[in-house]
Scaffold this motif. Structure first.
Motif, short mmCIF file in Angstrom:
data_model
loop_
_atom_site.label_atom_id
_atom_site.label_comp_id
_atom_site.label_asym_id
_atom_site.label_seq_id
_atom_site.Cartn_x
_atom_site.Cartn_y
_atom_site.Cartn_z
N SER A 20 0.95 -1.09 -0.31
CA SER A 20 -0.34 0.26 0.29
C SER A 20 1.24 0.96 0.28
N ARG A 21 2.17 0.99 0.79
CA ARG A 21 3.00 2.12 0.43
C ARG A 21 3.39 2.28 -0.55
N ALA A 22 3.71 1.90 -1.31
CA ALA A 22 4.75 1.19 -2.68
C ALA A 22 3.66 2.18 -3.62
N TRP A 23 2.64 2.14 -3.30
CA TRP A 23 0.88 1.99 -4.29
C TRP A 23 0.88 3.70 -4.46
N LEU A 24 0.64 4.73 -2.87
CA LEU A 24 0.36 5.69 -2.46
C LEU A 24 1.56 6.95 -2.87
N ALA A 25 2.78 5.96 -2.60
CA ALA A 25 3.89 7.37 -3.62
C ALA A 25 3.27 7.06 -4.67
N LEU A 26 3.37 6.37 -5.13
CA LEU A 26 3.41 6.81 -7.27
C LEU A 26 1.78 7.23 -7.32
N ASN A 27 0.86 7.11 -7.07
CA ASN A 27 -0.14 7.76 -7.03
C ASN A 27 -0.33 9.24 -6.69
N MET A 28 0.84 9.90 -6.29
CA MET A 28 1.15 10.95 -5.84
C MET A 28 1.84 11.76 -7.82
N MET A 29 2.14 11.05 -8.38
CA MET A 29 2.34 11.66 -9.58
C MET A 29 1.19 11.82 -10.81
#
Length: 381
Positions: A322-331
């Protein structure tokens, strides 16, 4: 035979080892935006107990509805670790200042102005957020969420990580992710199916419609609810919510649902003209703390560990991906949604034009600065 007090005085070690990671004042981490207070524990008759306390961890950011900044997250981790290790602490009360909000989640101003477009930075922030949730779930003391107002988004997630929740009935609950460019994977998608079932979890996690404290109690998200509104000096139930009947004429459950139309507006006017009094909320919290005091402490900790397992297992299984997806979603979507919320106003609204976005993506329009600018609330006006 010696008394218990005499035995304690004779056998207690003269020096106790400090098991905190660092010896630092919680308030200094975030300029007092998280407060840590030790308040004397009370017996059921209301009398204070010498040498025993309840630790109160209090969000102090009322101007932004007690949303948490990065430094507040750090302070909260430290506060829960401190309470967990403190031999004198009976229970932890997690709350916020004021009467409008326990917590509305992450600080969208910080998200929009720093983390948006910087996934590598947000990834590190989410490490801290995950540690905050884990600190709640791993606390050796029972944790009570004193819901003093809105518990929305990330605020709902950290609230559900607590063992008990007691709310006043003017509080609202719910998620906000898909409305503001995120997904409720900071705990809600883990905790909601366990706590209220898959179907109601789907409703909350995708439609993002707030629900009342009375409905939260009916669904099983909170342990108890008390009134907070006084009219002519007398407590009354939340007038914007149906509390006087359980079913409508078709047999559907309506208890805890918001009233509609003129009835809702009349209820809002009553709240505006009335007095907000949180004394019953504090009384209920103290009653719960007193009940927890009358237990074996190690048996209590083991019971907490076992009863937390459904939430903890789901959380540990999913938190890193979840942490990884949330980070990439910031783009893209998070970058757009948080900017819209931060730049929007009451007049323009705080959401993008979702239909226009979907129309653009349906024909393959790429995410560009021009596209994002055109979706902002002010642009739509």
């Amino acid at each position: 035979m010696a008394t218990t007090d005499e035995i304690i005085k004779r056998t207690a070690p003269s020096h106790l080892i400090d098991h905190n990671l660092i010896d630092r004042d919680v308030e200094s981490l975030c300029d007092g935006m998280v407060r840590y207070e030790k308040r004397p524990a009370q017996r059921r008759d209301g009398n204070a107990v010498e040498g025993l306390y309840n630790a109160w961890i209090i969000f102090n950011n009322p101007k932004q509805f007690n949303s948490y900044t990065t430094d507040m997250v750090k302070a909260t981790i430290l506060a829960f670790r401190r309470a967990s290790a403190d031999r004198q602490v009976n229970a932890v009360v997690f709350t916020g200042v004021g009467e409008k909000a326990f917590c509305t989640g992450g600080n969208t101003k910080e998200y929009a102005e720093y983390y948006a477009g910087n996934p590598q930075e947000y990834r590190q922030y989410m490490r801290l957020f995950n540690d905050m949730v884990s600190a709640i779930l791993g606390c050796d003391k029972p944790v009570i969420c004193r819901v003093n107002g809105m518990r929305i988004g990330g605020g709902q997630e950290i609230g559900m990580a607590c063992d008990f929740s007691v709310a006043h009935d003017l509080a609202n609950f719910g998620q906000a992710g898909p409305k503001h460019g995120s997904a409720a994977i900071g705990g809600a998608t883990d905790f909601l199916p366990v706590m209220i079932g898959c179907e109601q979890a789907m409703v909350s996690g995708t439609l993002c419609e707030p629900f009342s404290a009375h409905k939260a109690a009916r669904l099983g998200i909170i342990a108890d609810v008390v009134p907070a509104l006084k009219i002519d000096g007398k407590f009354v139930a939340n007038p914007t919510v149906v509390t006087d009947r359980f079913l409508d004429e078709y047999g559907r459950v309506v208890h805890g649902e918001f009233r509609t139309g003129s009835q809702f507006k009349e209820g809002q006017a009553m709240i505006k003209d009335g007095e907000i009094d949180l004394s019953l909320l504090d009384q209920k919290v103290e009653e719960l703390c007193a009940k927890l005091l009358d237990t074996f402490p190690e048996c209590m900790t083991k019971s907490l560990e076992e009863l937390r397992k459904p939430k903890l297992n789901a959380w540990n299984q999913n938190k890193e991906n979840s942490r990884a997806w949330l980070a990439l979603n910031m783009m893209n979507e998070a970058r757009t949604g948080f900017r819209a919320f931060n730049e929007g106003t009451k007049e323009t609204g705080r959401e993008i034009d979702f239909v226009k976005l979907r129309q653009g993506l349906a024909v393959g329009t790429p995410w560009t600065e021009d596209l994002v600018d055109s979706l902002m609330p002010a642009a739509a006006k």
